[in-house]
Motif scaffolding. Structure first.
Motif, PDB file in Angstrom:
ATOM      1  N   VAL A 203     -15.730  30.073  15.209  1.00  0.00           N
ATOM      2  CA  VAL A 203     -14.304  29.822  15.061  1.00  0.00           C
ATOM      3  C   VAL A 203     -13.717  29.571  16.439  1.00  0.00           C
ATOM      4  N   VAL A 204     -13.063  28.427  16.595  1.00  0.00           N
ATOM      5  CA  VAL A 204     -12.478  28.061  17.881  1.00  0.00           C
ATOM      6  C   VAL A 204     -10.970  28.223  17.783  1.00  0.00           C
ATOM      7  N   PHE A 205     -10.400  28.826  18.827  1.00  0.00           N
ATOM      8  CA  PHE A 205      -8.959  29.031  18.847  1.00  0.00           C
ATOM      9  C   PHE A 205      -8.307  27.987  19.755  1.00  0.00           C
TER      10      PHE A 205
ATOM     11  N   ALA B 187       1.737  38.975  24.398  1.00  0.00           N
ATOM     12  CA  ALA B 187       3.148  39.002  24.821  1.00  0.00           C
ATOM     13  C   ALA B 187       3.776  37.605  24.844  1.00  0.00           C
ATOM     14  N   GLU B 188       2.950  36.559  24.971  1.00  0.00           N
ATOM     15  CA  GLU B 188       3.476  35.193  24.953  1.00  0.00           C
ATOM     16  C   GLU B 188       3.531  34.631  23.528  1.00  0.00           C
ATOM     17  N   GLY B 189       3.195  35.454  22.553  1.00  0.00           N
ATOM     18  CA  GLY B 189       3.245  35.012  21.167  1.00  0.00           C
ATOM     19  C   GLY B 189       2.068  34.118  20.777  1.00  0.00           C
ATOM     20  N   LYS B 190       0.913  34.391  21.357  1.00  0.00           N
ATOM     21  CA  LYS B 190      -0.292  33.638  20.981  1.00  0.00           C
ATOM     22  C   LYS B 190      -1.336  34.622  20.458  1.00  0.00           C
ATOM     23  N   ALA B 191      -2.160  34.117  19.532  1.00  0.00           N
ATOM     24  CA  ALA B 191      -3.179  34.990  18.958  1.00  0.00           C
ATOM     25  C   ALA B 191      -4.219  35.376  20.007  1.00  0.00           C
ATOM     26  N   ILE B 192      -4.733  36.582  19.888  1.00  0.00           N
ATOM     27  CA  ILE B 192      -5.871  37.011  20.709  1.00  0.00           C
ATOM     28  C   ILE B 192      -7.081  37.042  19.800  1.00  0.00           C
ATOM     29  N   LYS B 193      -7.969  36.103  20.017  1.00  0.00           N
ATOM     30  CA  LYS B 193      -9.118  35.948  19.120  1.00  0.00           C
ATOM     31  C   LYS B 193     -10.405  36.117  19.925  1.00  0.00           C
ATOM     32  N   CYS B 194     -11.281  36.975  19.437  1.00  0.00           N
ATOM     33  CA  CYS B 194     -12.556  37.214  20.118  1.00  0.00           C
ATOM     34  C   CYS B 194     -13.387  35.926  20.107  1.00  0.00           C
ATOM     35  N   LYS B 195     -13.941  35.578  21.296  1.00  0.00           N
ATOM     36  CA  LYS B 195     -14.774  34.370  21.404  1.00  0.00           C
ATOM     37  C   LYS B 195     -16.248  34.690  21.248  1.00  0.00           C
ATOM     38  N   HIS B 196     -16.545  35.968  21.102  1.00  0.00           N
ATOM     39  CA  HIS B 196     -17.944  36.417  21.065  1.00  0.00           C
ATOM     40  C   HIS B 196     -18.689  35.972  22.317  1.00  0.00           C
ATOM     41  N   CYS B 197     -18.003  36.116  23.454  1.00  0.00           N
ATOM     42  CA  CYS B 197     -18.605  35.698  24.720  1.00  0.00           C
ATOM     43  C   CYS B 197     -19.530  36.766  25.282  1.00  0.00           C
ATOM     44  N   GLY B 198     -19.347  38.004  24.826  1.00  0.00           N
ATOM     45  CA  GLY B 198     -20.231  39.078  25.282  1.00  0.00           C
ATOM     46  C   GLY B 198     -19.835  39.719  26.597  1.00  0.00           C
ATOM     47  N   ALA B 199     -18.683  39.354  27.149  1.00  0.00           N
ATOM     48  CA  ALA B 199     -18.261  39.927  28.429  1.00  0.00           C
ATOM     49  C   ALA B 199     -18.164  41.450  28.352  1.00  0.00           C
ATOM     50  N   CYS B 200     -17.697  41.942  27.230  1.00  0.00           N
ATOM     51  CA  CYS B 200     -17.510  43.392  27.077  1.00  0.00           C
ATOM     52  C   CYS B 200     -18.840  44.137  27.064  1.00  0.00           C
TER      53      CYS B 200
ATOM     54  N   ILE C 165     -13.786  45.153  16.286  1.00  0.00           N
ATOM     55  CA  ILE C 165     -14.149  43.831  16.796  1.00  0.00           C
ATOM     56  C   ILE C 165     -14.088  42.800  15.664  1.00  0.00           C
ATOM     57  N   CYS C 166     -14.029  41.552  16.071  1.00  0.00           N
ATOM     58  CA  CYS C 166     -14.101  40.449  15.117  1.00  0.00           C
ATOM     59  C   CYS C 166     -15.510  40.407  14.525  1.00  0.00           C
ATOM     60  N   ARG C 167     -15.618  40.279  13.208  1.00  0.00           N
ATOM     61  CA  ARG C 167     -16.944  40.283  12.579  1.00  0.00           C
ATOM     62  C   ARG C 167     -17.542  38.886  12.464  1.00  0.00           C
ATOM     63  N   ALA C 168     -16.820  37.922  12.939  1.00  0.00           N
ATOM     64  CA  ALA C 168     -17.284  36.531  12.837  1.00  0.00           C
ATOM     65  C   ALA C 168     -17.660  36.194  11.385  1.00  0.00           C
ATOM     66  N   CYS C 169     -16.714  36.345  10.493  1.00  0.00           N
ATOM     67  CA  CYS C 169     -16.952  36.177   9.052  1.00  0.00           C
ATOM     68  C   CYS C 169     -17.496  34.778   8.721  1.00  0.00           C
ATOM     69  N   LYS C 170     -18.259  34.727   7.641  1.00  0.00           N
ATOM     70  CA  LYS C 170     -18.776  33.436   7.181  1.00  0.00           C
ATOM     71  C   LYS C 170     -17.646  32.569   6.656  1.00  0.00           C
ATOM     72  N   ASP C 171     -16.730  33.189   5.939  1.00  0.00           N
ATOM     73  CA  ASP C 171     -15.584  32.464   5.405  1.00  0.00           C
ATOM     74  C   ASP C 171     -14.327  33.143   5.953  1.00  0.00           C
ATOM     75  N   PRO C 172     -13.969  32.831   7.186  1.00  0.00           N
ATOM     76  CA  PRO C 172     -12.969  33.656   7.879  1.00  0.00           C
ATOM     77  C   PRO C 172     -11.559  33.555   7.286  1.00  0.00           C
ATOM     78  N   PRO C 173     -11.009  34.672   6.851  1.00  0.00           N
ATOM     79  CA  PRO C 173      -9.642  34.674   6.305  1.00  0.00           C
ATOM     80  C   PRO C 173      -8.611  34.223   7.339  1.00  0.00           C
ATOM     81  N   CYS C 174      -8.880  34.488   8.629  1.00  0.00           N
ATOM     82  CA  CYS C 174      -7.912  34.092   9.653  1.00  0.00           C
ATOM     83  C   CYS C 174      -7.761  32.572   9.690  1.00  0.00           C
TER      84      CYS C 174
END
Lengths: 578, 144
Positions: B89-91, B115-128, B63-72
């Motif tokens: 972090v907002v995508f 598949a559309e060439g866009k990043a998949i970034k966790c929103k930390h929405c908690g759905a999972c 999972i995304c760790r929601a870094c303080k200083d995100p390398p992404c």
């Protein structure tokens, strides 16, 4: 929705995809479609182990879209009983087929030399498998994992030496812990020089109405995980039945000579869960986690050195390789399960064959000359381990006959009264009464899961049922399961998928059906399977019911052969067979 | 309005609380794609359950760790990933051109390209979290 069937021809080394809207429109998917493909592809009277006999795999419209919709059906001509071969497996295969974009898979012909098939989306490669021929089914997985793509979303299905050497009840191992166990698909793979199939893909599925889909999904997910409808499968797992059946005198013991086992508690689901279970895993997209893995820890020196084996266990295996062989220790039973896993043999058939051989030796029908000195006796785990290896290697006529199943063995040596098969298929672990016996005799694949007669008997033990009531219940199950097996759901969740919920789930993925539509379809699917059976020579009036069923007291007492005959008459009438 | 200031400071993030309890059912992955993309897909999920040595091995939950200083965020040449003041972090999907620099920069491989060439970034929405049957996942508040 996808409607694509991938055809692979091992003779010509080529493949193509065809849209088969016609089949899916009429037959929904799963077993409905697979039965049609089998009728199309398998020439009448084909030798099941010849290149003319096809292998069909199918998934259904709900595969990978809903919880517990995890099964893939395999349809083939059975080399064990010479008629309808049908088997179901969980694991990750159904999901992998969905995401590879194939709802059906047809394998034709036979390869000249050992091969495996690699399917990645529409890319199909037939690759050399000479270096893994002879390798145990358990090990093939490790090897192919490293050379094939799709980690985490793929499925690897393979046979062991049993399938290669055409043991008629060899199975196909799916993702290490699940199986196409019954009726000999492994031997059909072996006859085609086909060691394994790897499937992976990157497709996804767009839903026509995502709100409607999410609503019914949430309802089903909650029911699966939160109600006690599934409790039996979460906790102890299917082996909970060991103690349950033992107490109600329905646990086949020492080749059905008894219906309760003095050591049942030791090999019970409770004891295994308390002392051997170390992990549970799940099929892809099923939150139940019913796959129970036991740890068998064996010391091999005095210096605390251990062999650790991780073995998946279920009720039927405990019956077949435990109580029915009089095996009193979990260790012995787990070792026998592992031997079947390595060789890639169906555990039920193997256990029933060994039980017959043990009794035959005991009664002097065969001698140690036939067994080549292997002492087959109840609870004799070492002897059974040796016998399993010899069934695969077939060093003499006796073992090669055992490799053809218990009917063939009793035809050759005698002892038909205690050769525990119905419809040519070795029986599952219930001696509950007439509905089980009758259900196996008439069921499309002579499996306890065709119509669950054992469960009807258990109801009858509480409140007696007439032969009419039992027959009606069997027919209702036979037909309803034709539909459920077309979706394709795991039967453990059948209580969750009520007819109303099935209609709504189908609707949410764009398939509008009524409950009546589905009921009619279930009947039609049953008839189509019988069409194949009859075409290949199945004759219900020649059902061979071993006398042992009538000699040992069942859950509902001694079963009267006349009850079965009466049920047979009612059944013919109800099915409109005159 | 001290309460709302408090809330502003605290952001929530997904946490793999009990990785050992995972049974590999993939319900979390299907929940992520179903709820965030309206599809049934493994490839479009921002959370990933990996096998290590097949089903005999242990599962790893990525999972995304929601870094303080995100390398992404630092790696993205188009400003498609933006770190807000509260640390989220907002995508911005429309700015993403699928170059994959973010995926490359994330050592734990928590970002991928669809598949559309866009990043998949966790929103930390908690759905999972709601669909994990074994309590593997939790949401936690991040102390800044």
């Amino acid at each position: 929705m996808l409607r694509r069937v991938l055809y692979i021809d091992l003779d010509k080394k080529e493949s193509f995809v065809e849209d088969r809207y016609d089949l899916f429109e009429e037959w929904l998917g799963g077993t409905g479609v697979a039965t049609q493909l089998l009728l199309e592809e398998c020439p009448e009277g084909a030798d099941p182990l010849s290149p003319r006999a096809p292998i069909i795999f199918g998934i259904g419209p709900l595969t990978a879209l809903f919880p517990a919709m995890t099964k893939t059906v395999a349809a083939f001509k059975s080399p064990l009983n010479g008629e309808l071969g049908e088997s179901y497996a969980g694991g990750r295969l159904a999901m992998a087929m969905r995401f590879a974009g194939h709802e059906g898979l047809v394998i034709r012909g036979a390869a000249e030399s050992p091969c495996y098939i690699s399917i990645r989306d529409d890319e199909v490669k037939i690759k050399d498998a000479t270096s893994i021929w002879g390798v145990p089914a358990t090990v093939v997985g490790y090897i192919l994992r490293d050379v094939e793509a799709g980690v985490g979303r793929r499925s690897i299905i393979r046979i062991g030496p049993g399938g290669e050497r055409l043991v008629r009840y060899a199975g196909v191992v799916v993702d290490t812990y699940r199986h196409f166990g019954r009726l000999g698909l492994g031997a059909v793979f072996g006859s085609k020089n086909l060691k394994a199939i790897v499937v992976s893909g990157t497709e996804d599925v767009e839903l026509p109405n995502s709100k409607r889909y999410r609503d019914i999904y949430n309802q089903l997910f909650k029911t699966v995980v939160q109600t006690d409808a599934m409790e039996k499968y979460h906790d102890i797992g299917t082996p909970i039945n060991v103690n349950v059946l033992n107490q109600m005198k329905g646990l086949p013991t020492r080749n059905f000579q008894d219906s309760s086992f003095e050591a049942a508690e030791r090999i019970s689901g409770e004891n295994l869960a308390d002392n051997y279970l170390f992990r549970r895993v799940s099929c892809a997209h099923c939150p139940i986690g019913c796959i129970h893995i036991g740890m068998l820890k064996t010391s091999f020196s005095r210096h605390h050195e251990f062999e650790i084996r991780k073995i998946s266990y279920d009720y039927e295996l405990i019956y077949a390789l435990g109580s029915n062989l009089g095996v009193t220790t979990p260790e012995g039973m787990l070792e026998l399960i592992e031997a079947c896993e390595r060789q890639g043999l169906d555990a039920i058939s193997t256990g029933v064959v060994l039980a017959w051989a043990t009794e035959a030796l005991d009664r002097g029908i065969i001698t140690e000359e036939e067994t080549l000195g292997v002492p087959l006796k109840w609870d004799g785990v070492e002897g059974y381990l040796e016998a399993i290896e010899r069934i695969v290697k077939a060093p003499n006529d006796f073992y090669s006959t055992l490799a053809r199943g218990v009917v063939a063995a009793s035809d050759r040596y005698g002892g038909k009264d205690f050769a525990m098969a119905l419809g040519g298929n070795e029986v599952a672990g219930y001696h509950t009464g007439p509905a089980f016996i009758f259900g196996l005799a008439v069921g499309v694949r002579h499996s306890h899961l065709d119509n669950a007669g054992y469960s009807i008997d258990q109801a009858a033990a509480k409140k007696p049922l007439t032969p009419e009531e039992m027959v009606d219940a069997i027919i209702a199950e036979d037909d309803a399961r034709g539909v459920y097996n077309s979706l394709i759901g795991c039967l453990f969740a059948r209580g969750v998928y009520t007819p109303d919920r099935i209609v709504e789930a189908l609707g949410s993925v764009g398939i509008e059906k009524t409950k009546d539509d589905l009921q009619i379809l279930g009947r039609k699917i049953f008839d189509e399977k019988y069409r194949f059976k009859l075409r290949e020579g199945f004759d219900l009036s020649k059902s061979r019911i071993p006398r042992r069923f009538y000699e040992t007291a069942s859950t509902v007492g001694i079963v009267d052969p006349e009850t079965i005959e009466t049920m047979m008459e009612i059944y013919r009438e109800r099915r409109g067979w005159g | 309005m001290a309460g709302s200031d408090e809330r502003k400071k605290r952001r929530r993030r997904l946490k793999v609380a009990h990785p050992e309890r995972c049974i590999g059912c993939l319900s979390c992955m299907f929940a992520c794609s179903r709820i965030n993309t309206g599809r049934a897909s493994l490839d479009r999920s921002a959370i990933r359950v990996k096998t290590q040595g097949g089903l005999e091995g242990d599962f790893a939950v990525v999972i995304c760790r929601a870094c303080k200083d995100p390398p992404c965020v630092r790696a993205c040449p188009r400003g498609a990933l933006e770190k807000r003041e509260n640390g989220r972090v907002v995508f911005k999907r429309e700015l993403c051109d699928g170059c994959g620099a973010c995926a490359e920069a994330c050592l734990i491989r928590a970002i991928s390209i669809d598949a559309e060439g866009k990043a998949i970034k966790c929103k930390h929405c908690g759905a999972c979290v709601a669909f994990c049957p074994h309590g593997v996942l939790e949401m936690e508040e991040v102390e800044e």
